[in-house]
Each structure stands twice: as structure tokens, then as C-alpha cells.
Scaffold this motif. Structure first.
Motif, PDB file in Angstrom:
ATOM      1  N   UNK A 141       0.837  -1.187   0.000  1.00 14.75           N
ATOM      2  CA  UNK A 141       0.000   0.000   0.000  1.00 14.75           C
ATOM      3  C   UNK A 141       0.879   1.248   0.000  1.00 14.75           C
ATOM      4  N   UNK A 142       1.885   1.222   0.851  1.00 21.47           N
ATOM      5  CA  UNK A 142       2.794   2.363   0.938  1.00 21.47           C
ATOM      6  C   UNK A 142       3.476   2.600  -0.412  1.00 21.47           C
ATOM      7  N   UNK A 143       3.966   1.497  -1.000  1.00 17.91           N
ATOM      8  CA  UNK A 143       4.683   1.624  -2.273  1.00 17.91           C
ATOM      9  C   UNK A 143       3.799   2.204  -3.369  1.00 17.91           C
ATOM     10  N   UNK A 144       2.530   1.780  -3.360  1.00 13.93           N
ATOM     11  CA  UNK A 144       1.610   2.272  -4.395  1.00 13.93           C
ATOM     12  C   UNK A 144       1.490   3.790  -4.308  1.00 13.93           C
ATOM     13  N   UNK A 145       1.262   4.299  -3.095  1.00 18.50           N
ATOM     14  CA  UNK A 145       1.116   5.741  -2.922  1.00 18.50           C
ATOM     15  C   UNK A 145       2.429   6.447  -3.249  1.00 18.50           C
ATOM     16  N   UNK A 146       3.515   5.839  -2.811  1.00 18.82           N
ATOM     17  CA  UNK A 146       4.830   6.426  -3.051  1.00 18.82           C
ATOM     18  C   UNK A 146       5.123   6.527  -4.551  1.00 18.82           C
ATOM     19  N   UNK A 147       4.803   5.473  -5.278  1.00 19.26           N
ATOM     20  CA  UNK A 147       5.079   5.474  -6.713  1.00 19.26           C
ATOM     21  C   UNK A 147       4.229   6.518  -7.427  1.00 19.26           C
ATOM     22  N   UNK A 148       2.990   6.671  -6.986  1.00 18.45           N
ATOM     23  CA  UNK A 148       2.134   7.693  -7.592  1.00 18.45           C
ATOM     24  C   UNK A 148       2.741   9.066  -7.332  1.00 18.45           C
ATOM     25  N   UNK A 149       3.210   9.264  -6.116  1.00 15.50           N
ATOM     26  CA  UNK A 149       3.835  10.543  -5.776  1.00 15.50           C
ATOM     27  C   UNK A 149       5.055  10.780  -6.658  1.00 15.50           C
ATOM     28  N   UNK A 150       5.871   9.733  -6.789  1.00 10.85           N
ATOM     29  CA  UNK A 150       7.098   9.878  -7.568  1.00 10.85           C
ATOM     30  C   UNK A 150       6.814  10.301  -8.996  1.00 10.85           C
ATOM     31  N   UNK A 151       5.867   9.589  -9.626  1.00 11.33           N
ATOM     32  CA  UNK A 151       5.528   9.902 -11.013  1.00 11.33           C
ATOM     33  C   UNK A 151       4.912  11.289 -11.127  1.00 11.33           C
ATOM     34  N   UNK A 152       4.020  11.592 -10.174  1.00 10.05           N
ATOM     35  CA  UNK A 152       3.325  12.880 -10.212  1.00 10.05           C
ATOM     36  C   UNK A 152       4.331  14.022 -10.113  1.00 10.05           C
TER      37      UNK A 152
END
Lengths: 128, 686
Positions: free
Chosen positions: B44-55
Motif C-alpha cells: 500500500x505504501x509503495x503504491x502511494x509512493x510510486x504515484x507521488x514519484x511519477x506525479x
């Protein structure tokens, strides 16, 4: 021949978006020989069989994360001399210190610019 | 791949990440009582983190800021600084919904402010037990200084066992290479400029002179090249012929010679990135999604489906011709024709499968609907989904969204009781809604079940009477009472809540589902809950049909609606006072509907000794016996809609083209029964 023509770089990132962004930056810099990998474990296998000069890896990956990959690279005789740049969205003291103790060559925080990427690489391997 | 492409990839990837996020949160919630699984929290953490990274890379600031706070809270959860109690889970769910919205807003390209954003960000910060932090510090802050690396780019530093730039090159031109006017000798000469070269010609494929096709390419070369140049210089030489030859370049260990390498093969390639055709794998999958998929314009798929439909019809016509020509059964032509039929079917099934999608995204949207409905109704609800992997036609999924949304809202609003009421009834305060999908005998079965109070039948009756939907003195069975919910103009909520009262009633739900060739039924146990079952066809393009004869007209009845076929014994047919008739089947009486009479092909008949009765089940779970004159065949038919040309015809679902080229109407049994039962029913309209 310029270094950017001959240096060989492996990009490791599970997300195609950020992998694409890193590769795009490298291409803009003019680096010709870019390999990529989608996870740490595969990267370790590929690097041993097919060495590169520099590994640019994401920190946040399922399974083996960026620092786990770095540790694996340093533990294998074939790969231990490769350069390693960690890319991460979070720059916590913890991660940086652990990276440092494992022999991380440089660190770049996301989001990065092409220029930032160039500087980060040049700090490790010299003028491109 | 340019920036816009990567941006599009990002949003596609976001869909997967959001799915993983919602999934993960559901799993955490589900396993709350047995403790948290660290890996799930990580995911779950990674999913949010990856979205943040791309964004961040695309400067989607609003998204980055929110994802950052979300991530901080998840990090606190991961580190065990905060505990996943129901309140926090609710917050995380809402945040995930918000994140989905933000992604959608960003994808649409407007950075419009979302109203609840600030509020939710504060809540997340409060839950994480810290002040909102404003971004990360840079690496420099930790006193990190880059570690420089001494690169010796002679090529020898790469491997511990250095190979000094020796390469094995296997070069096999194709016929097209020569046809395009390329000269292998030129290529080899340029290659030899790179260093010292050993060349061996492989003539082993060369045939006898008589068999020699002089335009074909028969010769292969094995080359060992010792060079100071990097490998890509070799690739560059072959750049213009890369699609015209098979080329393998692989680094060679120091002391290996041509003789030691197997003829025709380079030594076992050290890794796939070096060996293999000249086109580097790095160019192929770069930045693409991890799964091997192609995105195809839906129009193309639909065109393909249409053409395949024509092919199946054409095949049926061909079979009919062969039949009519009197080709003997044992003739090889019949065998080939059978193969053709099964191949055509297989193509059709495969093409249909392209349109099939897992129902999961739809179910995930429903989870959100349930959460929002529960919050606004002040109820506690948990939505459990089953069979999310069930694949259903894309159009069916799309058109199912509205009715399903309404049913979920209904279940929360009218089904599940308030926490106090539930507690006093000895139930858990949190109501449970189960949303399930499964394949059942060639159809898709979707069920919405709640563990609420069940249908309050006396109340339903009262309302129906007050609205004049049923006569005052009517006595209705439980099933009939439940059916009232589907009547147009029926709404049980005494005060229209903002949830269900959106002008869409259960009657609209039913008609939407019926327009998809589906049926919806309801069962309810007072005090224990209500279950809505939707049964849908797998595809909207073909249908298993019973080809029947009605007064000389060939018609098709969907096999899925037929329960059994029978020839009635005259003694079993009983007349009713109203002029209607029933047939006695195993002790119960089933009304008879004469297709010929209802469609106006003939006057009603009263003896059915020459007819066949098809026992059909209509959506109201009532049986009915349709009278037809004969059954010709049972086969798959391609559905051709009539709406565009003729509008909605009661009793007729669509049309199809038969093997002999004739058009046959496909009967909609439910509509037909309604038509037959209407006050102006059989006879009077003729």
C-alpha cells in the motif's frame, strides 16, 4: 570518444513510468548504452552475466529494494566495482546513511531534472 | 518514447497502483483482528509512493502534496507508530478515494482544487501524529558526498575475467538482404576495419545444384572480431540491414577460437542483452508496462466482431447449401465443413474474449459507493466482494455500473439497519453487503446480498396500496409483494434520502438489465437480509437459440430461458373462465401463451395436440408455457439489433440471419408473456 558514448548504464526500476523518465534523461544526456531491469533480483543476475559501469536504481521496489540491490552488488566479486546511484522519492537520513555504509556512490531525489541527473552521474564518473 | 507517452504510461500505471492500493487497504481491514501483514502495508505504501514519484516528474503539485501526506501517514502505520483501528481505516479508504479523484483530475488536465482535499490532508496529518511536513530534505543535508569511481573504459574493467574486446558474430543474411541490393562483402570489409578478424563461411545449408533457388540466401558467416572499439560499433555497421538478417553478437572469452565455438552458434550468450538480434532488447520494452499487452482501438475490435459474425452466418449458409444439394453424409466435404464450423466458432469465441474484462474495477467502484452511502446514512457497512476475476463483456460491465450503483445504495439505505437497531437485534453493528460474480451455465450471475432487516412486506403492501399500484383487497404472496419493488413509481423511503432518491427506481434497474438480455430477481428473509440476483449473457453478440416454427414463421427463442420442452397431453390442458388456458405439469398449473396468437399470426387455438410447449422462466421467477408449432434446431445465432431501424418492439428482442439467408426474429419470452397477459392480450388486439 566521449565518456557518454562508451559508458554502460543499467537502470533498475519496477515502475515503467519512472524507468522511462530515467532512461529519457540518460538519452538526453547522450548516453548510448542503456540496459534496464524491472526488479532487483533480475538485475543482480543480469549484472553478473553482463556487467555495466554504473547502476542507477530506484529505492522503492517490491522484493529486493534499492539498498538490497546495492548490498547484493557489493557482495559479488564480479559486480562489486560498479558505480551505484540511488534514486528515491524520500530522502531520509536513514536511507542515505545506510546507502553510504554500503558504498553508494551517489544519491538523487525524485523528481529530478536531466541536469540534476547529469550532475549526479558526473560526480561519480567524471565529465560525460 | 517522448514525455507525453511517458505521461500516458504514468496514468495507466496509476490505475494498477490504485487498484493495488484499494486491494491492500481492503486486505488490511479484513485481517485487522488477526494483526497486520507487514507486506500488505508495504504494498500500500509503495503504491502511494510510486504515484507521488511519477506525479512529481509531471509537476502535478496537488497530487504530490496529497500523496506525500498520505504516504507519511502510511509510513507511521508501517513503523507501528499508529494503530490501524476502524477510524483510521475509514480515513485511509477516503484518502484512497481522494487520491483516485486527484489522479483522474490530473489526467483530465485540469488542476482544479478538490474541496475536501485540505480537510483530508489535515486529518491524515493528525492521524500520523505529526505536523504536516513540507517535503523532504535533500541528501546534502545529511552530509552525503558522492563517491567517485575510477572508470577504465578499455572494456576490460567490466568483467573480472577480461575478454579484451573479442566478439563472436554470427551473421545470416536473408533473401531480402540481397534483394535490396546489399553486398555482404562490403559489410565484412567494413567490419574488418574495426580490428583483427577471423571469418569462416558456413555453406552447410547449400543444396544440390538442381535444387538451388538462386534468389535464396544460402550462406552464413561466423566471425571472430578482436577490437578495441565498443560493441555498439559492430551494431552500427549492420544498422541498415538489421531487419534483413539474423545477427548475433556476443563477447567471447579470451582464448576461445572459432573451432571451439559450435558451428553456427556463438558460445552460449552470457546474457540476453548482448546476444540476440541486433535490435537491442533495451529498445523494445523500454518504459512500457510490465505485462505484455497491446492497446487496441475498441472500434477495431467491434469491426472484427461484426465480420466474424458475418463469417459465422456465412458458414451456416454454406452448411445449408450443402444440405440442400443432398451431399451424402459421408462425403469428405461434410467433414471439412464441420471443421470450418468449429474453427469459425473458435475464432468467434476468441474475438469475444478480447472484449471480456474482469469485473474487478467495477466492484472496486462499488466499494467506494458503499462507503460513501454508509457515511451519509450514518450506518456501518462493510462490502465484501467475491469472484472479482470473473470476465464479462466490456459493454455489459459499462452498462451495469448504474444499476449496480443503485442496488448498492439501496442495500445500504434500505437494507442495512442503523447500528443501534442491529445491536438490539443481536447482530454485529457493522452491516455486511456481499457483492459476488460468477459464471453459471454460460451466463454471468451477479448477486448483491445484505444481512439487513429484509423486505418489510407489510410496509411495501401498504405503500403499494396507497399509491394505487395494487387493489385494496388484493392478497399477494411474499414473492409477489417483493416484486412490487420493481414497479414503476414505487419508493419505500418515507423521506427521500439523498442516496436512493435520485429518480432511479428499481424499475429502471430492471429495465436496464433486461435491455442487456439479463434478468433480475429478489429474495428476502425478514430479519436476515435481502438478495438481488442478476443473470446476464456473457456477450451481447451471439446467443444460443432454439429455432422454432410459429404459424409458418421461423423464430428463435433464447435457450437460456427455456427450462423444458414438452408435448402436452390434451387432458392436462384446462380452460380458464377468462379464456386463458393452463397446462398441468407435475401437479402445478402453468399458464399457456400462444406465440402465434400473441404476434397476431393466427387466431387463438385451444387444442395443442400438434404443438410443442416450451416451458420458460421469466424474470419474475414465474413459469409460462409458450406454444410453438415445431422445433427445428438448436444453434448459436448472431444477434442483429432492431432498435436502430424499428425501435423497441414488445415481445421481440432482436433478429438474426439464418443459414438459408432468411431473417428470423428472436423472441423475448418475458415481453411476450407480458404481452399475452396484458388486458388487451391475445385476441383483443387482432
Amino acid at each position: 570518444m566521449a565518456l557518454r558514448d562508451s559508458i554502460r548504464i543499467m537502470v533498475v526500476d519496477d515502475m515503467s513510468t519512472s524507468r522511462g523518465l530515467i532512461i529519457q534523461a540518460l538519452e538526453e544526456i547522450g548516453i548510448k548504452r542503456i540496459d534496464f531491469c524491472k526488479d532487483g533480483a533480475t538485475a543482480l543476475r543480469q549484472l553478473a552475466a553482463n556487467p555495466v559501469h554504473l547502476v542507477i536504481s530506484d529505492f522503492n521496489m517490491p522484493g529486493l529494494d534499492g539498498l538490497g540491490l546495492l548490498k547484493g552488488i557489493r557482495e559479488n566479486k564480479t559486480t562489486q566495482r560498479m558505480g551505484f546511484i540511488l534514486v528515491s522519492g524520500t530522502a531520509s537520513r536513514d536511507i542515505v546513511e545506510k546507502g553510504q555504509s554500503l558504498g553508494m556512490n551517489n544519491f538523487i531525489k525524485k523528481p529530478f531534472t536531466t541536469d540534476g541527473m547529469r550532475r549526479a552521474i558526473q560526480a561519480v564518473v567524471g565529465a560525460l | 518514447m517522448d514525455h507525453a507517452d511517458i505521461r500516458e504510461t504514468f496514468f495507466t500505471e496509476c490505475e494498477d497502483l490504485l487498484e493495488a492500493l484499494h486491494d491492500g487497504l481492503a486486505r488490511i481491514e479484513y485481517t485487522l483482528c488477526i494483526g497486520m501483514d507487514a507486506e500488505t502495508v508495504n504494498t500500500v505504501f509503495r503504491a502511494v509512493h510510486s504515484i507521488k514519484g511519477g506525479a512529481g516528474a509531471f509537476k502535478l503539485d496537488q497530487l504530490v502534496r496529497f500523496a506525500h501526506q498520505f504516504e507519511t501517514t502510511l509510513d507511521a502505520l508501517r513503523a507501528g507508530r499508529i494503530v490501524a483501528d476502524p477510524a483510521l481505516m475509514g480515513l485511509l479508504h477516503r484518502s484512497a478515494d481522494q487520491l483516485s479523484d486527484l489522479v483522474q483530475v490530473a489526467r483530465a488536465g485540469n488542476d482544479a482544487a478538490c474541496p475536501n482535499l485540505l480537510c483530508l490532508t489535515h486529518e491524515l496529518a493528525a492521524a500520523a501524529g505529526e505536523d504536516e511536513d513540507n517535503g523532504d530534505s535533500d541528501a546534502e543535508d545529511f552530509g552525503f558526498s558522492p563517491l567517485s569511481l575510477d572508470l577504465d573504459l578499455g572494456g576490460s574493467d567490466l568483467t573480472s575475467g577480461s575478454n579484451g574486446g573479442r566478439y563472436a558474430i554470427a551473421f545470416s543474411p536473408t533473401r531480402a538482404l540481397y534483394a535490396c541490393g546489399n553486398d555482404t562483402s562490403v559489410l565484412l570489409r567494413v567490419l574488418s576495419d574495426l580490428g583483427r578478424m577471423e571469418v569462416r563461411l558456413d555453406r552447410s545449408r547449400l543444396p544440390d545444384f538442381d535444387a538451388l533457388d538462386w534468389q535464396e540466401s544460402w550462406l552464413d558467416w561466423q566471425i571472430i572480431l578482436e577490437t578495441d572499439e565498443p560493441e555498439h560499433q559492430i551494431d552500427e555497421i549492420f544498422e541498415f540491414v538489421e531487419d534483413l538478417c539474423r545477427l548475433e553478437v556476443s563477447p567471447l572469452p579470451e582464448d576461445m577460437t572459432l573451432e571451439e565455438t559450435e558451428v553456427g552458434h556463438a558460445p552460449e550468450p552470457p546474457a540476453s542483452t548482448v546476444a540476440g538480434p541486433l535490435k537491442k532488447p533495451a529498445d523494445e520494452g523500454r518504459g512500457s508496462a510490465p505485462r505484455a499487452t497491446v492497446r487496441v482501438d475498441l472500434d477495431r475490435v467491434d469491426r472484427l466482431i461484426n465480420i466474424v459474425g458475418e463469417l459465422v452466418i456465412n458458414q451456416a449458409m454454406l452448411s445449408q447449401c450443402v444440405q440442400d444439394e443432398g451431399v451424402p453424409q459421408r462425403s469428405p466435404m461434410r467433414g471439412r465443413l464441420d471443421d470450418f464450423r468449429s474453427l469459425a466458432r473458435e475464432i468467434q469465441a476468441s474475438v469475444m474474449a478480447i472484449r471480456a474484462q474482469a469485473i474487478k474495477p467495477l466492484f472496486q467502484r462499488m466499494a467506494r459507493i458503499a462507503r460513501e452511502a454508509a457515511t451519509s446514512a450514518g450506518k456501518q457497512v462493510r462490502l465484501v466482494t467475491e469472484g472479482e476475476g470473473t470476465e464479462v463483456d466490456k459493454t455489459v460491465i459499462e452498462r451495469l455500473a448504474d444499476p449496480l450503483t443503485h442496488m448498492i445504495r439501496n442495500a445500504v439505505d434500505h437494507g442495512i439497519e442503523t447500528p443501534e437497531l442491529r445491536a438490539s437485534a443481536g447482530k454485529s453493528e457493522t452491516g455486511m453487503i456481499t457483492l459476488s460474480a460468477a459464471h453459471r451455465s454460460g451466463r454471468v450471475l451477479i448477486e448483491v446480498q445484505d444481512d439487513g432487516g429484509g423486505i418489510n412486506r407489510p410496509r411495501v403492501l401498504e405503500i403499494a396500496r396507497s399509491k394505487g399500484l395494487v387493489p385494496e383487497n388484493a392478497v399477494l404472496s411474499d414473492e409477489e409483494t417483493d416484486e412490487l419493488l420493481f414497479m414503476p413509481g414505487f419508493s419505500t423511503a418515507s423521506v427521500l434520502s439523498d442516496l436512493s432518491g435520485r429518480g432511479v427506481g428499481m424499475d429502471v434497474v430492471r429495465s436496464t438489465i433486461e435491455s442487456l438480455g439479463g434478468r433480475v430477481g429478489i429474495t428476502s428473509v425478514p430479519g436476515h437480509g435481502t438478495r438481488f440476483s442478476i443473470s446476464l449473457p456473457l456477450t451481447l453478440a451471439v446467443l444460443d437459440g432454439m429455432v422454432v416454427d410459429v404459424s409458418g414463421q421461423t423464430m428463435v427463442i433464447p435457450v437460456s430461458t427455456i427450462i423444458e420442452t414438452l408435448r402436452p397431453c390434451p387432458a392436462d390442458v384446462h380452460g380458464l373462465g377468462s379464456g386463458g388456458q393452463v397446462v398441468g405439469i407435475r401437479g402445478s398449473f402453468v399458464p399457456i401463451v400462444d406465440c402465434g396468437a400473441v404476434f397476431g399470426y393466427r387466431d387463438p387455438v385451444h387444442t395443442y395436440d400438434k404443438s410443442v410447449l416450451l416451458l420458460v422462466e421469466t424474470g419474475r421467477q414465474k413459469l409460462c408455457a409458450l406454444v410453438v408449432d415445431a422445433i427445428h434446431d438448436q444453434r448459436q445465432v448472431v444477434i442483429k439489433g432492431l432498435e436502430t431501424g424499428y425501435g423497441d418492439i414488445p415481445g421481440i428482442a432482436a433478429a438474426t440471419i439464418l443459414g438459408d439467408g432468411r431473417i428470423a426474429l428472436i423472441i423475448d419470452p418475458e415481453g411476450l408473456v407480458e404481452l399475452g397477459a396484458s388486458p388487451h392480450g391475445p385476441g383483443s388486439e387482432l
